[in-house]
Design an enzyme around this catalytic site. Sequence first.
Site: not given
Length: 345
Positions: A222, A225, A291
Amino acid sequence: MKPALAPAGRRLSPPAVTRDALAARVRAMRGKRILVVGDVILDRYLWGRATRISPEAPVLVVDVEREEFRLGGAANVAHNVRALGATPVLIGLVGGDGAAKDFARLLEERDVDPSAGIVQDPGRRTTVKTRIIAHHQQVLRADEETREPLHPSVRERIVERLRAALDQADAVILSDYGKGVVSAELLDDLLPELARRGLPSAVDPKEEHFFRYRGVTVITPNLLEAAKAYGRRLDDESALLDAGFGLRERLDSKAVLITRGEEGMSLFTEEGHTHFSTRAREVYDVTGAGDTVVATIGAALAARAPLTEACVLANHAAGLVVAHLGTAAAGADDLIASLTDLPVG
């Protein structure tokens, strides 16, 4: 890290695909075997109402009305893979506690077989995240987990399950939540083997291992990150481009896909960069959206979809799950039905 040069300025349009073509990609996922390796989590939800402040401390008192368990972490990735019609082979670790029994029951209910890859270590706790929800708002989260490195004998059992499952895998997903399953030793053992076999791989990373995922097909950080890995804030288009291409070059991966919440997602490849605007009509909760993205991309790559088409499908799937509170999965039929913005044919 020096800023990336060309092709940083080469912006590519999203693929010109039809609804029927993408629907065929989704149907082609059925039966594909996806190896999902990572940290499994049991998500526990306590739903209730907050009507008063505690006399013991200045905190809300929530009257709990119901309890719910859901699959989280790598297990939620496997759940999403199964919802798309593919067959997940989940490699992970649980403790020898009551939470492990709840986790096994959930896997069975979601038609995910734990026998191939779930290892039990009585010396650890099953990772549990408890969220207290009052009036549809999360007011508290409590985590139960063991974060110490795995015992060598336990790690070897996981590697044995992993090796045994590779022969029948069509793609591999690494879901790293920093709980110990994905280690430097495991990556050093696994990634060269994936390259040797030519298996497509998708990674949802954790920052401490970020630059060990060298050579993977696609890594899906993301925005936060990616910024931490690149070492600078990504608060404008120029910084985003530098980071996307710079990370891809350093990782020697086929692609970096940076997910950007309500701004959609941006794909960086050797050919250039492609931006995918968000498909979410309503954002209720982004829990587990990463996920869903990595699961959809992994399943699409297993079905031999081009990476850009895999990203289109992942973008639509993420738009479906963020409309729900807590972790959720996008089913194959729902994903196909969501492709209404694309031309037919």
